[in-house]
Design a protein around this motif. Structure first.
Motif, PDB file in Angstrom:
ATOM      1  N   TYR A   1      -4.000  12.112   4.366  1.00  0.00           N
ATOM      2  CA  TYR A   1      -3.700  11.308   3.185  1.00  0.00           C
ATOM      3  C   TYR A   1      -4.531  11.804   2.008  1.00  0.00           C
ATOM      4  O   TYR A   1      -5.761  11.853   2.091  1.00  0.00           O
TER       5      TYR A   1
ATOM      6  N   LYS B   1      -4.057   7.257  -2.204  1.00  0.00           N
ATOM      7  CA  LYS B   1      -3.765   5.920  -1.691  1.00  0.00           C
ATOM      8  C   LYS B   1      -3.988   4.887  -2.778  1.00  0.00           C
ATOM      9  O   LYS B   1      -4.977   4.948  -3.515  1.00  0.00           O
TER      10      LYS B   1
ATOM     11  N   HIS C   1       0.915   5.569   0.040  1.00  0.00           N
ATOM     12  CA  HIS C   1       0.172   6.792   0.354  1.00  0.00           C
ATOM     13  C   HIS C   1       0.964   8.028  -0.050  1.00  0.00           C
ATOM     14  O   HIS C   1       2.196   8.000  -0.075  1.00  0.00           O
TER      15      HIS C   1
ATOM     16  N   ALA D   1      -7.994   7.629   1.611  1.00  0.00           N
ATOM     17  CA  ALA D   1      -7.650   9.016   1.321  1.00  0.00           C
ATOM     18  C   ALA D   1      -8.588   9.917   2.109  1.00  0.00           C
ATOM     19  O   ALA D   1      -9.782   9.651   2.229  1.00  0.00           O
TER      20      ALA D   1
ATOM     21  N   THR E   1       0.836  -1.199   0.000  1.00  0.00           N
ATOM     22  CA  THR E   1       0.000   0.000   0.000  1.00  0.00           C
ATOM     23  C   THR E   1       0.871   1.249   0.000  1.00  0.00           C
ATOM     24  O   THR E   1       1.835   1.352   0.765  1.00  0.00           O
TER      25      THR E   1
ATOM     26  N   SER F   1      -6.869   1.749   5.256  1.00  0.00           N
ATOM     27  CA  SER F   1      -6.851   3.205   5.392  1.00  0.00           C
ATOM     28  C   SER F   1      -7.649   3.781   4.239  1.00  0.00           C
ATOM     29  O   SER F   1      -8.196   3.049   3.425  1.00  0.00           O
TER      30      SER F   1
END
Length: 257
Positions: free
Chosen positions: A114, A117, A103, A130, A101, A128
């Motif tokens: 963020y 992503k 970011h 954005a 992943t 997680s």
């Protein structure tokens, strides 16, 4: 795909020569560096000067520097840049390379947000999104961004008596210890976070710069503990640095020679 026009290609070759050195060149310099005929160089330089892409250097007959037109084009390009969109494209390339992943994040006060992503394809991956906000001191991207602040600004955001919230048992909560970590990040140019924001995830991050050289974001690679190892860390750091450099280049940053 259409055919490349040789004259246009040579004109761009001439313009790109001005990216190096002191920013001024003479026609003989261009002939020597590109290996083009003198007549061709003279015609191209005359055309570029007529369109304000080049201008004569005052007091130095026969020498040229970039004119106002490249600046106008660059400014218009900068106005159209979308950091989130550009970051998403670069993050996708990095994620395809490492299958972890990725970011891109910004610093807001003492938090990171963020803005892009791209997920790993593994079943076990960081969860997680954005738009998520986290304490900067608990994340690799956040520590990278804090490390990039001028000392007075860092002291204002994280004073000696600040209470730093812990997200996991491994989170940094002492401002003095955090400053020591940030000094090491400045020295190395890359940040590492080991289970400080999520007990099952470690991350590496590198700085993203705009055309002025200012750090405006950071790019990170997040890896679940089951796939993290200190042996793999240098590879991930190098990939994060490469991705951040690519995004910086898209924002107009050019590293000094």
């Amino acid at each position: 795909m259409g055919r490349l026009v040789p004259a246009v290609t040579r004109a761009f070759d001439i313009l790109e020569l001005f990216l190096d050195g002191d920013g001024t060149l003479s026609a003989p310099d261009i002939v020597r560096r590109l290996g083009l005929p003198r007549t061709t160089v003279h015609e191209l330089v005359t055309t570029l000067a007529a369109r304000s892409y080049l201008v004569p250097v005052p007091g130095q007959p026969g020498r040229y520097r970039l004119g106002v037109r490249p600046y106008q084009l660059g400014s218009r390009y900068a106005e159209q840049l979308d950091l989130a969109a550009e970051g998403g494209e670069v993050a996708r390339t990095v994620a395809e390379t490492c299958d972890e992943t990725v970011h891109v994040a910004l610093l807001e006060d003492t938090d990171v947000i963020y803005i892009a992503k791209v997920d790993s394809t593994h079943a076990v991956r960081m969860v997680s999104a954005a738009g998520r906000r986290l304490p900067a001191h608990c994340t690799a991207v956040g520590k990278m961004l804090l490390a990039s602040l001028p000392a007075p600004e860092l002291a204002a955001r994280v004073p000696d008596g600040a209470e730093l919230a812990a997200m996991t048992p491994d989170s940094l909560t002492d401002p003095g210890q955090l400053r020591d970590v940030l000094a090491e990040i400045r020295r190395r140019g890359v940040a590492v976070e080991r289970r400080e924001s999520n007990p099952d995830v470690s991350c590496v991050a590198a700085p993203v710069r705009d055309r002025t050289g200012r750090v405006v974001a950071a790019l990170s690679i997040s890896v679940p503990t089951v796939r993290w190892s200190e042996e793999r860390r240098p590879e991930l750091e190098a990939l994060a640095v490469q991705g951040a450099a690519e995004l910086s280049g898209r924002l107009g940053y050019r590293e000094a020679a």
